[in-house]
Write a protein that holds these residues in place. Structure first.
Motif, PDB file in Angstrom:
ATOM      1  N   ALA A 171     -21.545  15.763 -42.533  1.00 62.63           N
ATOM      2  CA  ALA A 171     -21.976  16.075 -41.172  1.00 62.63           C
ATOM      3  C   ALA A 171     -21.906  14.857 -40.261  1.00 62.63           C
ATOM      4  CB  ALA A 171     -23.394  16.640 -41.199  1.00 62.63           C
ATOM      5  N   SER A 172     -22.068  13.666 -40.841  1.00 61.02           N
ATOM      6  CA  SER A 172     -22.048  12.453 -40.027  1.00 61.02           C
ATOM      7  C   SER A 172     -20.676  12.164 -39.430  1.00 61.02           C
ATOM      8  CB  SER A 172     -22.490  11.254 -40.874  1.00 61.02           C
ATOM      9  OG  SER A 172     -21.606  11.071 -41.981  1.00 61.02           O
ATOM     10  N   LEU A 173     -19.624  12.760 -40.007  1.00 68.63           N
ATOM     11  CA  LEU A 173     -18.262  12.539 -39.512  1.00 68.63           C
ATOM     12  C   LEU A 173     -17.732  13.713 -38.691  1.00 68.63           C
ATOM     13  CD1 LEU A 173     -16.578  10.989 -42.702  1.00 68.63           C
ATOM     14  CD2 LEU A 173     -17.474   9.799 -40.706  1.00 68.63           C
ATOM     15  N   LEU A 174     -18.569  14.735 -38.505  1.00 68.60           N
ATOM     16  CA  LEU A 174     -18.128  15.955 -37.851  1.00 68.60           C
ATOM     17  C   LEU A 174     -18.860  16.123 -36.527  1.00 68.60           C
ATOM     18  CD1 LEU A 174     -16.274  18.398 -38.302  1.00 68.60           C
ATOM     19  CD2 LEU A 174     -18.154  19.516 -39.507  1.00 68.60           C
ATOM     20  N   HIS A 175     -18.106  16.275 -35.452  1.00 69.29           N
ATOM     21  CA  HIS A 175     -18.661  16.359 -34.105  1.00 69.29           C
ATOM     22  C   HIS A 175     -18.204  17.666 -33.466  1.00 69.29           C
ATOM     23  CE1 HIS A 175     -19.081  11.939 -34.589  1.00 69.29           C
ATOM     24  NE2 HIS A 175     -17.860  12.044 -35.124  1.00 69.29           N
ATOM     25  N   THR A 176     -19.137  18.470 -32.988  1.00 61.75           N
ATOM     26  CA  THR A 176     -18.792  19.717 -32.307  1.00 61.75           C
ATOM     27  C   THR A 176     -18.706  19.476 -30.805  1.00 61.75           C
ATOM     28  OG1 THR A 176     -19.889  21.063 -33.994  1.00 61.75           O
ATOM     29  CG2 THR A 176     -19.446  22.102 -31.867  1.00 61.75           C
ATOM     30  N   ILE A 177     -17.547  19.762 -30.235  1.00 62.43           N
ATOM     31  CA  ILE A 177     -17.358  19.666 -28.783  1.00 62.43           C
ATOM     32  C   ILE A 177     -16.624  20.917 -28.329  1.00 62.43           C
ATOM     33  CG2 ILE A 177     -16.291  18.388 -26.893  1.00 62.43           C
ATOM     34  CD1 ILE A 177     -16.468  15.862 -28.578  1.00 62.43           C
ATOM     35  N   HIS A 178     -17.304  21.741 -27.558  1.00 65.78           N
ATOM     36  CA  HIS A 178     -16.652  22.943 -27.039  1.00 65.78           C
ATOM     37  C   HIS A 178     -15.489  22.562 -26.126  1.00 65.78           C
ATOM     38  CE1 HIS A 178     -20.518  25.369 -27.806  1.00 65.78           C
ATOM     39  NE2 HIS A 178     -19.589  25.810 -28.628  1.00 65.78           N
ATOM     40  N   PHE A 191     -18.579  24.657 -19.808  1.00 67.33           N
ATOM     41  CA  PHE A 191     -17.204  24.514 -20.296  1.00 67.33           C
ATOM     42  C   PHE A 191     -16.300  23.849 -19.260  1.00 67.33           C
ATOM     43  CE2 PHE A 191     -19.052  28.432 -22.168  1.00 67.33           C
ATOM     44  CZ  PHE A 191     -19.253  27.931 -23.446  1.00 67.33           C
ATOM     45  N   SER A 192     -16.869  22.944 -18.503  1.00 70.47           N
ATOM     46  CA  SER A 192     -16.096  22.219 -17.493  1.00 70.47           C
ATOM     47  C   SER A 192     -15.305  21.101 -18.153  1.00 70.47           C
ATOM     48  CB  SER A 192     -17.021  21.635 -16.431  1.00 70.47           C
ATOM     49  OG  SER A 192     -17.810  20.596 -16.982  1.00 70.47           O
ATOM     50  N   LEU A 193     -14.256  20.661 -17.477  1.00 75.31           N
ATOM     51  CA  LEU A 193     -13.462  19.548 -17.984  1.00 75.31           C
ATOM     52  C   LEU A 193     -14.269  18.256 -18.052  1.00 75.31           C
ATOM     53  CD1 LEU A 193     -10.787  18.433 -18.980  1.00 75.31           C
ATOM     54  CD2 LEU A 193     -10.073  18.172 -16.595  1.00 75.31           C
ATOM     55  N   PRO A 194     -15.045  17.886 -17.033  1.00 73.98           N
ATOM     56  CA  PRO A 194     -15.831  16.646 -17.145  1.00 73.98           C
ATOM     57  C   PRO A 194     -16.772  16.641 -18.344  1.00 73.98           C
ATOM     58  CG  PRO A 194     -15.759  17.361 -14.866  1.00 73.98           C
ATOM     59  CD  PRO A 194     -15.151  18.469 -15.674  1.00 73.98           C
ATOM     60  N   ARG A 195     -17.356  17.788 -18.652  1.00 71.72           N
ATOM     61  CA  ARG A 195     -18.270  17.854 -19.804  1.00 71.72           C
ATOM     62  C   ARG A 195     -17.513  17.604 -21.109  1.00 71.72           C
ATOM     63  NH1 ARG A 195     -23.379  20.619 -20.402  1.00 71.72           N
ATOM     64  NH2 ARG A 195     -23.826  21.067 -22.596  1.00 71.72           N
ATOM     65  N   MET A 196     -16.329  18.229 -21.272  1.00 74.75           N
ATOM     66  CA  MET A 196     -15.546  18.026 -22.488  1.00 74.75           C
ATOM     67  C   MET A 196     -15.070  16.582 -22.593  1.00 74.75           C
ATOM     68  SD  MET A 196     -12.037  19.933 -23.770  1.00 74.75           S
ATOM     69  CE  MET A 196     -10.912  19.068 -22.673  1.00 74.75           C
ATOM     70  N   VAL A 197     -14.609  16.023 -21.486  1.00 72.31           N
ATOM     71  CA  VAL A 197     -14.113  14.647 -21.497  1.00 72.31           C
ATOM     72  C   VAL A 197     -15.242  13.678 -21.839  1.00 72.31           C
ATOM     73  CG1 VAL A 197     -13.196  12.801 -20.039  1.00 72.31           C
ATOM     74  CG2 VAL A 197     -12.182  15.088 -19.953  1.00 72.31           C
ATOM     75  N   ALA A 198     -16.413  13.872 -21.235  1.00 72.51           N
ATOM     76  CA  ALA A 198     -17.539  12.984 -21.507  1.00 72.51           C
ATOM     77  C   ALA A 198     -17.940  13.024 -22.977  1.00 72.51           C
ATOM     78  CB  ALA A 198     -18.731  13.361 -20.628  1.00 72.51           C
ATOM     79  N   ALA A 199     -17.907  14.213 -23.582  1.00 71.25           N
ATOM     80  CA  ALA A 199     -18.263  14.331 -25.000  1.00 71.25           C
ATOM     81  C   ALA A 199     -17.233  13.634 -25.883  1.00 71.25           C
ATOM     82  CB  ALA A 199     -18.384  15.806 -25.379  1.00 71.25           C
ATOM     83  N   ASN A 200     -15.940  13.783 -25.556  1.00 74.67           N
ATOM     84  CA  ASN A 200     -14.911  13.070 -26.313  1.00 74.67           C
ATOM     85  C   ASN A 200     -15.070  11.557 -26.154  1.00 74.67           C
ATOM     86  OD1 ASN A 200     -12.335  14.649 -27.605  1.00 74.67           O
ATOM     87  ND2 ASN A 200     -13.344  15.912 -26.045  1.00 74.67           N
ATOM     88  N   LEU A 201     -15.359  11.113 -24.930  1.00 72.48           N
ATOM     89  CA  LEU A 201     -15.524   9.676 -24.693  1.00 72.48           C
ATOM     90  C   LEU A 201     -16.704   9.112 -25.462  1.00 72.48           C
ATOM     91  CD1 LEU A 201     -14.776   9.360 -20.867  1.00 72.48           C
ATOM     92  CD2 LEU A 201     -13.435   8.410 -22.745  1.00 72.48           C
TER      93      LEU A 201
END
Length: 425
Positions: free
Chosen positions: A187-194, A399-409
């Protein structure tokens, strides 16, 4: 004196798809993510497969290298399995990746699906930079749920992808759970990002009302409600349930029109569609197959429809769901995978069950519930309108683009660590 601004983070993205013109959800995701990262100040390079001529696409902070297989790879691939051909193409990715890295070393390499994990890991190992993968789909056990046996070679690639040596982003809680249960991914290596997207083109009409009226008149009369499906015509997507439910809907509302926009991707899928059109030949005047359309045209269809269907037996996430919601359409979807996390039941749409089926056999969409949900929204237009408006707000919030980008960053920042690179959302 203010401290100097750190140089922007440089990311190299590897994928087999870029833009929905190549394929589907993965291409859409990589396209949205790359552009979002670039707008946020990152310097992004994408290395992606193309079946056509090589091309370089440039935008501010973003360079996309569309790369066909080399002649040598094509020659070898003709003698190999599908997976074998993809492995060979990874050698091309490594060669081209080395050239790009020699010009400018990235701070992080981000690959998408197992298809490019071999090249990404090899390049990361050579350069000593962090590597990250995003999982958009999982064969085991999902394919068994619609009666397909997963390809053993693909399972071998998935086992390697989820072996715990690389951080992985998955696109839904459902996917994360499957990865943990099937492959024991820590779980420590797995990240959920919609998934997210630039919803602007879907939120606002791009044409005048009379233009939409003319388009609608090509498929329906003003009194004919329109039910829309957009996506691949594949058993996974619940296509047979669309036809079976349509028969029940039309018994009660014979003026409904069903539009299916999408193409098949295999001989088996083509045979499935042919079988369904023959079995339901008596509905041919009410069910129209439009073929695969560019993403921009799908937005036009949303504006002439009354509700959208996402009846998948399993869906890792479902861009088609948030695109329809962003356009203001109420959604009827299955309570399976991503759609159950996207749709707020009875507020932005209706969720219907997926039944387990016979022991060891494929799952089935609850056709009676699928038909009843459509009739509910077609007969209560005010409720449907409220759901459509609530769905638009849900897409903007979650499900906005800024939200997805921020989570990836945020994941990038953890991996890059203290390397003095600026990451902004």
């Amino acid at each position: 004196m203010a401290p100097p601004i750190s140089p922007p983070l440089k990311a190299l993205l590897l994928a087999m798809e870029y833009t929905p013109n190549v394929a589907g959800g993965v291409g859409t995701y990589v396209y949205e993510l790359a552009r979002g990262l670039a707008r946020g100040g990152c310097k992004v390079t994408v290395l992606a497969y193309t079946p056509g001529e090589p091309a370089v696409l440039r935008e501010p902070n973003l360079t996309v290298h569309m790369m066909p297989p080399s002649r040598g790879s094509l020659s070898q691939a003709g003698k190999l399995s599908l997976v074998g051909g993809i492995r060979v193409f990874n050698d091309d990715l490594i060669h081209r990746g080395r050239e790009l890295i020699h010009e400018e070393k990235p701070d992080l390499i981000h690959f998408h699906q197992w298809h490019t994990h071999r090249a990404a890991r090899a390049l990361a190992h050579e350069t000593g930079v962090p590597v990250l993968g995003t999982s958009h789909y999982i064969s085991e056990p999902a394919e068994r749920w619609w009666g397909q046996t997963p390809d053993p070679e693909i399972l071998e690639e998935e086992r390697s992808f989820y072996d715990g040596s690389t951080n992985v982003i998955s696109v839904s809680d459902s996917m994360s759970e499957l990865i943990r249960e099937t492959y024991g991914m820590p779980a420590s290596l797995l990240h959920t990002i919609h998934c997210g997207m630039d919803a602007g083109p879907f939120l606002q009409p791009s044409h005048a009302p009379e233009d939409y009226a003319r388009l609608r008149a090509t498929v329906a009369t003003p009194d004919d409600p329109v039910v829309l499906y957009t996506g691949r015509l594949h058993p996974m997507k619940g296509i047979s349930a669309i036809f079976a439910a349509a028969e029940r809907v039309l018994e009660r509302r014979p003026n409904v029109r069903f539009l299916l926009a999408g193409g098949t991707d295999s001989r088996e899928s083509t045979q499935m569609v042919q079988t369904l059109t023959q079995r339901y030949a008596h509905l041919r005047h009410r069910i129209k197959l439009l073929g695969k359309l560019p993403r921009q045209q799908l937005g036009l269809l949303h504006r002439i429809a009354d509700l959208a269907l996402v009846p998948s037996l399993y869906e890792p996430f479902g861009y088609t769901a948030i695109e329809a919601m962003a356009s203001g359409l109420p959604l009827v979807a299955t309570r399976s995978g991503g759609p159950s996390e996207i749709v707020d039941h009875e507020k932005t749409g209706l969720l219907v069950p997926v039944l387990p089926g016979a022991p060891g056999g494929p799952r089935e969409v609850d056709v009676e519930s699928l038909a009843a949900a459509q009739l509910n929204l077609l007969e209560d237009r005010e409720r449907a309108r409220r759901m459509g408006l609530a769905g638009q707000q849900r897409v903007v919030e979650l499900f906005s683009l800024p939200r997805m980008v921020a989570a990836n960053l945020a994941v990038y920042q953890k991996l890059v660590g203290g390397q003095g690179r600026e990451v902004r959302s």
